[in-house]
Scaffold this motif. Structure first.
Motif, short mmCIF file in Angstrom:
data_model
loop_
_atom_site.label_atom_id
_atom_site.label_comp_id
_atom_site.label_asym_id
_atom_site.label_seq_id
_atom_site.Cartn_x
_atom_site.Cartn_y
_atom_site.Cartn_z
N ARG A 84 0.83 -1.20 0.00
CA ARG A 84 0.00 0.00 0.00
C ARG A 84 0.87 1.26 0.00
O ARG A 84 0.60 2.21 -0.75
N LEU A 85 1.93 1.27 0.80
CA LEU A 85 2.83 2.43 0.84
C LEU A 85 3.54 2.60 -0.50
O LEU A 85 3.74 3.72 -0.98
N GLY A 86 3.92 1.47 -1.11
CA GLY A 86 4.60 1.55 -2.41
C GLY A 86 3.72 2.13 -3.49
O GLY A 86 4.14 3.00 -4.26
N TYR A 87 2.48 1.67 -3.54
CA TYR A 87 1.56 2.20 -4.56
C TYR A 87 1.20 3.65 -4.26
O TYR A 87 0.99 4.45 -5.18
N ALA A 88 1.10 4.00 -2.99
CA ALA A 88 0.82 5.40 -2.63
C ALA A 88 1.96 6.31 -3.10
O ALA A 88 1.72 7.40 -3.63
N ALA A 89 3.20 5.86 -2.91
CA ALA A 89 4.35 6.64 -3.38
C ALA A 89 4.33 6.78 -4.90
O ALA A 89 4.61 7.86 -5.45
N LEU A 90 3.99 5.69 -5.58
CA LEU A 90 3.92 5.70 -7.05
C LEU A 90 2.89 6.71 -7.54
O LEU A 90 3.18 7.56 -8.39
N GLU A 91 1.68 6.65 -7.00
CA GLU A 91 0.61 7.54 -7.47
C GLU A 91 0.88 8.99 -7.07
O GLU A 91 0.58 9.91 -7.84
N GLN A 92 1.44 9.20 -5.87
CA GLN A 92 1.74 10.56 -5.44
C GLN A 92 2.80 11.19 -6.35
O GLN A 92 2.68 12.35 -6.75
N GLU A 93 3.84 10.44 -6.67
CA GLU A 93 4.90 10.97 -7.53
C GLU A 93 4.38 11.22 -8.94
O GLU A 93 4.72 12.23 -9.57
N ALA A 94 3.56 10.30 -9.45
CA ALA A 94 2.98 10.50 -10.78
C ALA A 94 2.13 11.78 -10.81
O ALA A 94 2.18 12.56 -11.77
N HIS A 95 1.37 12.01 -9.74
CA HIS A 95 0.57 13.23 -9.64
C HIS A 95 1.45 14.48 -9.65
O HIS A 95 1.18 15.44 -10.39
N LEU A 96 2.51 14.46 -8.85
CA LEU A 96 3.40 15.63 -8.78
C LEU A 96 4.06 15.89 -10.13
O LEU A 96 4.21 17.05 -10.55
N LEU A 97 4.44 14.82 -10.83
CA LEU A 97 5.06 15.00 -12.15
C LEU A 97 4.05 15.58 -13.14
O LEU A 97 4.40 16.45 -13.95
N ARG A 98 2.81 15.10 -13.09
CA ARG A 98 1.80 15.64 -14.00
C ARG A 98 1.57 17.13 -13.74
O ARG A 98 1.41 17.92 -14.68
N VAL A 99 1.54 17.51 -12.48
CA VAL A 99 1.35 18.93 -12.14
C VAL A 99 2.52 19.76 -12.67
O VAL A 99 2.33 20.85 -13.24
N GLU A 100 3.74 19.25 -12.51
CA GLU A 100 4.91 19.98 -12.99
C GLU A 100 4.93 20.09 -14.51
O GLU A 100 5.30 21.13 -15.07
N ILE A 101 4.53 19.02 -15.18
CA ILE A 101 4.48 19.04 -16.65
C ILE A 101 3.44 20.06 -17.12
O ILE A 101 3.68 20.84 -18.05
N ALA A 102 2.27 20.07 -16.46
CA ALA A 102 1.24 21.04 -16.81
C ALA A 102 1.72 22.46 -16.56
O ALA A 102 1.48 23.37 -17.37
N ARG A 103 2.42 22.68 -15.44
CA ARG A 103 2.93 24.02 -15.12
C ARG A 103 3.93 24.47 -16.18
O ARG A 103 3.92 25.63 -16.62
N SER A 104 4.79 23.55 -16.61
CA SER A 104 5.77 23.91 -17.63
C SER A 104 5.09 24.19 -18.97
O SER A 104 5.45 25.14 -19.67
N ALA A 105 4.09 23.36 -19.31
CA ALA A 105 3.41 23.56 -20.59
C ALA A 105 2.61 24.86 -20.62
O ALA A 105 2.45 25.48 -21.67
N LEU A 106 2.11 25.28 -19.44
CA LEU A 106 1.28 26.48 -19.36
C LEU A 106 2.07 27.72 -18.95
O LEU A 106 1.48 28.78 -18.73
N ASP A 107 3.38 27.60 -18.84
CA ASP A 107 4.21 28.74 -18.46
C ASP A 107 3.99 29.88 -19.45
O ASP A 107 4.14 29.69 -20.66
N PRO A 108 3.60 31.06 -18.98
CA PRO A 108 3.35 32.17 -19.90
C PRO A 108 4.58 32.58 -20.70
O PRO A 108 4.45 33.25 -21.74
N ARG A 109 5.76 32.21 -20.26
CA ARG A 109 6.97 32.51 -21.02
C ARG A 109 7.17 31.54 -22.18
O ARG A 109 8.06 31.74 -23.01
#
Length: 569
Positions: A84-109
């Motif tokens: 359970r802890l392993g899958y929680a780490a997997l999903e949490q990291e995937a979520h953080l990466l998706r947020v970072e990718i979206a932030r980079s893609a939407l960067d106004p610069r």
């Protein structure tokens, strides 16, 4: 992650482990405990046979069974919680990466990743998940090595040559299987790139489906997509073949190793060097070792996929900004809200243009490419090193201002209006707290009241993705209404009426002129529409990249034959 840092696939993987270290450490410890206790099960059974069953000692048998029950209880709890802890780490990291990718893609610069929208979608949806597999791999590998180590120690206790054979044989098997890791990584990377390219093409085709049907090119587009899909299938099959070969080799080598250990144990039992209980323990351990060795082989595949996808994630997160705005805050309003001084970019060559407060300026470019270049420059999509001259916003060079300061003053509404899934009200307000009176006034000024009247829910009607349930003209007018709700100090509109009829265009022109009549506001209309140009204070005519004529629309219409031909055709 700062884009000024060099970002690689390894950086993404190492950061994932650091960021999830609490879950990874706890989950790995529990998985290691699970594998250790599971390795002790055949040992416990062998002890029970020798100490209780063979001797007929009932008390020893009962105590042994109780100990075995405790062992299985710890085993089950450790696996359930650790997994359970392993899958929680997997999903949490995937979520953080998706947020970072979206932030980079939407960067106004903007960014220099070079990826299209579909590719970015694939990276966010698939590569982020696969990159996060590294946290799962860490736990699986540690647990597998723990299982092999416990099994090897148990075998050393039973028979030293057997234990040494396991300690030497398993690393050799792992090293041999690891030799295929680079090939797996290359095939996985090629697979993800092909799938991303196909996704990107699909997004482009769906977005432009109406246009493709209009020009009769849908069959050509379908064939192009079929070819891309076939290529993606071929690459995927090659990757699957490599993974299947790796798995087959893992299973075969694992089986041969198991047979060798079991065979040696049987021979030792026949020689009288092992008891029945020890033989059972050795055979059980030999069978058990098959699982962690196979897990290590599977982990090699998972790591190869994670490393390949992490490289694609790093390409997005490590992309340099397209533009590098300054840090200054918004300047005080100046008489000239917007000024271009000898601008050179693409087809523009020494362009000079000024928009004063309270002024509506029309821009007619004989070459549509010049209009596109001007819109790109004003939108902030052109790096400073790619244009000459200076763009002034309220008397301050745009490159000295923070991106938020520029966006707070200058709004460019592009020709291709982007609407979002949700209510019409939400699209018009665009995150602001504008009240309904303001929204309806903007809709009225944009001559878009029919969009409200055509649906029983009016301003609360639902729009599908990209406003696909509206006509092209309705989308244009809703986009214009949204820009009027924002009420920026300087508003730039690029061909805002190409999809509307002449009557609606005339109403829109009047409403727009009234809505932008505030003395502090400046408006730029880049268009060849006579209805819009008629509402301007003056028109700047661009030919070969520079202003060649300037004045009121009616004067230009009467005295410039080429202007008259361009506007009235």
């Amino acid at each position: 992650m700062h884009t000024s840092e060099k970002v690689s696939g390894g950086t993404v993987l190492r950061r994932a482990l650091r960021r999830q270290r609490a879950r990874v450490v706890a989950g790995t410890a529990l998985l290691c405990a699970h594998q250790a206790t599971e390795a002790l099960v055949p040992v416990a059974i062998g002890v029970i046979i020798d100490r209780a069953v063979a001797t007929g000692d009932v008390r020893a048998l009962l105590l042994s069974l109780a100990g075995l029950a405790v062992l299985f209880t710890v085993l089950a709890f450790a696996y359930r919680t650790g997994a359970r802890l392993g899958y929680a780490a997997l999903e949490q990291e995937a979520h953080l990466l998706r947020v970072e990718i979206a932030r980079s893609a939407l960067d106004p610069r903007g960014n220099r990743s070079g990826m299209r929208d579909g590719e970015l979608l694939s990276v966010a949806a698939s590569d982020a998940e696969l990159s996060a597999l590294v946290v799962r791999v860490a736990g699986l590998c540690a647990a597998a090595f723990t299982a092999i180590a416990v099994a090897a120690v148990a075998l050393l206790v039973v028979d030293v040559p057997l234990g040494l054979g396991v300690l030497v044989g398993v690393p050799l098997v792992v090293v041999a299987l690891q030799r295929m890791a680079p090939l797996l990584s290359r095939r996985s990377a090629a697979q993800q790139e092909a799938l991303a390219a196909t996704t990107s093409l699909a997004v482009d085709l769906v977005t432009g489906l109406r246009v493709l049907r209009g020009i009769g090119a849908q069959d050509h587009a379908a064939r192009r997509y079929a070819a891309a899909s076939r290529h993606a299938l071929d690459v995927t099959l090659r990757a699957a073949t490599t993974k299947g070969l790796h798995l087959g080799l893992t299973t075969t080598v694992n089986g041969l190793f198991l047979a060798a250990v079991a065979g040696v144990a049987g021979w030792l039992a026949l020689q009288g060097r092992l008891t029945i209980g020890e033989l059972v323990a050795v055979v059980g351990l030999a069978q058990f070792i098959a699982e962690p060795v196979q897990t290590l082989g599977w982990s090699v595949q998972l790591f190869a996929m994670a490393r390949a996808s992490a490289g694609r994630v790093a390409r997005v997160l490590g992309a340099e900004p397209l533009t590098r705005p300054g840090s200054a805050g918004p300047p005080a309003p100046a008489p000239a809200r917007l000024a271009l001084d000898t601008i050179g970019h693409a087809g523009l060559d020494g362009l000079c243009l000024r928009v004063d407060a309270g002024e509506v300026v029309g821009v007619l470019a004989y070459d549509p490419g010049d209009a596109e270049a001007l819109v790109a420059l004003l939108s902030g999509r052109v790096p400073r090193e790619d244009y000459r001259g200076t763009l002034y916003v309220d008397g301050t060079p745009a490159e000295d201002l923070h991106v938020d300061a520029v966006r707070g003053i200058l709004l460019v509404e592009p020709h291709d209006v982007a609407l979002f899934e949700g209510t019409l009200r939400a699209n018009l307000a665009a995150g602001t707290d504008a009240d309904e009176a303001v929204l309806r006034a903007a809709v009225r000024a944009a001559a878009a009241e029919d969009v409200l009247a055509a649906h029983p829910h009016g301003i609360d009607r639902l729009l599908t993705e990209r406003g696909a349930n509206l006509s092209g003209g309705q989308r244009q007018r809703v986009g214009l209404a949204r820009a009027l709700v924002a009420d920026p100090p300087v508003l730039v509109l690029h061909n805002p009426t190409t999809a509307v009829d002449a009557v609606t265009e005339a109403h829109l022109a009047e409403g727009l002129a009234a809505a932008r009549a505030a003395p502090a506001r400046g408006t730029v209309l880049i268009t060849n529409s006579p209805a819009l140009l008629r509402t301007t204070h003056r028109v700047a005519v661009i030919d070969r990249g520079r202003v060649v004529a300037e004045g009121p629309h009616e004067r230009l219409l009467a005295g410039d034959a080429r202007y008259r031909e361009e506007v009235l055709r």
